[in-house]
Write a protein that holds these residues in place. Sequence first.
Motif, short mmCIF file in Angstrom:
data_model
loop_
_atom_site.label_atom_id
_atom_site.label_comp_id
_atom_site.label_asym_id
_atom_site.label_seq_id
_atom_site.Cartn_x
_atom_site.Cartn_y
_atom_site.Cartn_z
N LEU A 24 0.85 -1.19 0.00
CA LEU A 24 0.00 0.00 0.00
C LEU A 24 0.88 1.24 0.00
CD1 LEU A 24 -2.59 1.70 0.43
CD2 LEU A 24 -2.45 1.13 2.87
N ILE A 25 0.73 2.05 -1.04
CA ILE A 25 1.44 3.34 -1.10
C ILE A 25 0.45 4.42 -0.70
CG2 ILE A 25 2.64 4.99 -2.59
CD1 ILE A 25 3.31 2.46 -4.39
N ALA A 26 0.79 5.15 0.37
CA ALA A 26 -0.10 6.22 0.84
C ALA A 26 0.19 7.48 0.02
CB ALA A 26 0.14 6.48 2.32
N VAL A 27 -0.77 7.88 -0.78
CA VAL A 27 -0.59 9.05 -1.65
C VAL A 27 -0.95 10.30 -0.85
CG1 VAL A 27 -1.33 10.21 -3.76
CG2 VAL A 27 -0.98 7.73 -3.76
N SER A 28 0.11 11.04 -0.48
CA SER A 28 -0.04 12.13 0.49
C SER A 28 0.01 13.52 -0.16
CB SER A 28 1.05 12.00 1.55
OG SER A 28 2.32 11.75 0.95
N LYS A 29 -0.09 13.57 -1.49
CA LYS A 29 -0.03 14.85 -2.20
C LYS A 29 -1.06 15.83 -1.66
CE LYS A 29 -3.10 13.19 -5.86
NZ LYS A 29 -3.17 12.45 -7.14
N THR A 30 -0.64 17.07 -1.52
CA THR A 30 -1.43 18.20 -0.99
C THR A 30 -1.67 18.14 0.53
OG1 THR A 30 -3.75 17.46 -1.14
CG2 THR A 30 -2.75 18.30 -3.18
N ASP A 201 -10.63 2.18 -7.49
CA ASP A 201 -10.56 0.94 -8.29
C ASP A 201 -9.49 -0.05 -7.82
OD1 ASP A 201 -8.28 2.24 -9.14
OD2 ASP A 201 -8.98 2.63 -11.18
N TYR A 202 -9.03 0.09 -6.57
CA TYR A 202 -7.92 -0.77 -6.15
C TYR A 202 -8.31 -2.24 -6.03
CZ TYR A 202 -9.60 -0.92 -1.30
OH TYR A 202 -10.35 -1.14 -0.18
N VAL A 213 -0.67 -0.72 -4.78
CA VAL A 213 -1.80 0.18 -5.01
C VAL A 213 -1.44 1.55 -4.45
CG1 VAL A 213 -3.60 -1.60 -5.13
CG2 VAL A 213 -2.95 -0.67 -2.90
N ARG A 214 -1.94 2.59 -5.12
CA ARG A 214 -1.61 3.97 -4.75
C ARG A 214 -2.90 4.64 -4.26
NH1 ARG A 214 -0.59 3.27 -10.14
NH2 ARG A 214 -2.30 4.73 -10.45
N ILE A 215 -3.00 4.82 -2.94
CA ILE A 215 -4.28 5.28 -2.39
C ILE A 215 -4.11 6.56 -1.58
CG2 ILE A 215 -6.22 4.65 -0.90
CD1 ILE A 215 -5.89 1.80 -1.82
N GLY A 216 -4.88 7.56 -1.95
CA GLY A 216 -4.81 8.85 -1.27
C GLY A 216 -6.05 9.16 -0.46
N SER A 217 -7.15 9.49 -1.15
CA SER A 217 -8.31 10.03 -0.45
C SER A 217 -8.92 9.06 0.55
CB SER A 217 -9.34 10.54 -1.45
OG SER A 217 -9.49 9.66 -2.52
N GLN A 218 -8.82 7.77 0.31
CA GLN A 218 -9.39 6.82 1.29
C GLN A 218 -8.56 6.73 2.57
OE1 GLN A 218 -11.22 3.17 0.85
NE2 GLN A 218 -12.14 3.58 -1.14
N ILE A 219 -7.35 7.30 2.54
CA ILE A 219 -6.54 7.37 3.77
C ILE A 219 -6.66 8.74 4.42
CG2 ILE A 219 -4.22 7.26 4.75
CD1 ILE A 219 -3.48 5.39 2.38
N PHE A 220 -6.41 9.77 3.61
CA PHE A 220 -6.26 11.13 4.15
C PHE A 220 -7.51 11.99 4.00
CE2 PHE A 220 -1.89 9.83 2.88
CZ PHE A 220 -1.27 9.91 4.11
N GLY A 221 -8.52 11.49 3.32
CA GLY A 221 -9.71 12.29 3.05
C GLY A 221 -9.58 13.02 1.72
N ALA A 222 -10.66 13.68 1.32
CA ALA A 222 -10.67 14.37 0.02
C ALA A 222 -9.60 15.46 0.00
CB ALA A 222 -12.04 14.96 -0.23
N ARG A 223 -9.05 15.69 -1.20
CA ARG A 223 -8.04 16.76 -1.34
C ARG A 223 -8.71 18.08 -1.66
NH1 ARG A 223 -5.72 12.23 -3.40
NH2 ARG A 223 -6.78 12.55 -5.36
N ASN A 224 -8.10 19.14 -1.12
CA ASN A 224 -8.58 20.49 -1.42
C ASN A 224 -7.47 21.20 -2.19
OD1 ASN A 224 -9.37 23.11 -1.44
ND2 ASN A 224 -9.81 23.24 0.76
N TYR A 225 -7.73 21.53 -3.45
CA TYR A 225 -6.68 22.07 -4.31
C TYR A 225 -6.61 23.59 -4.28
CZ TYR A 225 -5.56 17.49 -6.23
OH TYR A 225 -5.15 16.20 -6.37
#
Length: 226
Positions: A24-30, A201-202, A213-225
């Motif tokens: 599991l890769i935690a996608v921490s962008k933003t 789609d993981y 698998v590269r997962i962001g929002s399911q770990i950190f919540g929705a991103r705010n850009y």
Amino acid sequence: MSEIANNLAHLKSEIGAINPKATLIAVSKTKPIPDLETAYNAGQRHFGENKVQELVDKRKALPPDILWHFIGHLQRNKVKNLIPGVFLIHSVDSIRLLNTIQKKAQDEDVEQNVLLQVHIALEDTKYGFDAGECLKFFEQRKHNDYPNVIFKGLMGMATFTDDSQQIYNEFTLLKSVFDKIRGIEATNVIFDTLSAGMSSDYRIALNCGATHVRIGSQIFGARNYN
Ligand SMILES: *Cc1c(COP(=O)(O)O)cnc(C)c1O
């Protein structure tokens, strides 16, 4: 337990039920550094970022045993800031980029792990090699031109759609190219990584053979850009 730690625990059990060996890769962008620290303290070590400067800043601020994954479109003039210190570049989408990575890795006297990004989606906005092009690269033994690069596998992003059959077909294509290349023997071709699948789609990706698998929002919540 924090929400991030909760999410990680939940995801790990979901992923483990399909493929206990998947990473599991935690996608921490933003996301801010304290969020990454929370994930780190819950045991997470693989983190993914899609902007060079953001990865470099976070790398400086966080523990050295984190394995950093670069998952975004990579501009050639930024390769010099990324290497060394990035565990795996998922998004190698052109020969020119590969040439730049080879040169920088050679200058630094390191071996750089990469994945070739394969264009499997219907949208033409997504970067990557065609499946056939990718296969030809290895069949023609072009990997021999890159002694400082370790080819670890492939990365793909499926079409953004609710049609799970479509997504399944795309990941299945990716897996079939991966399996064909896996048979090629070379010291710098170590195909053990199939990076596919995001929050939406993981499960499909894992069922199609994804190892990462590269997962962001399911770990950190929705991103705010904004
Ligand atoms: C942002 C991103 C992800 C994670 O997306 P989520 O839907 O938040 O899980 C995965 N892969 C790439 C290439 C990304 O840019």
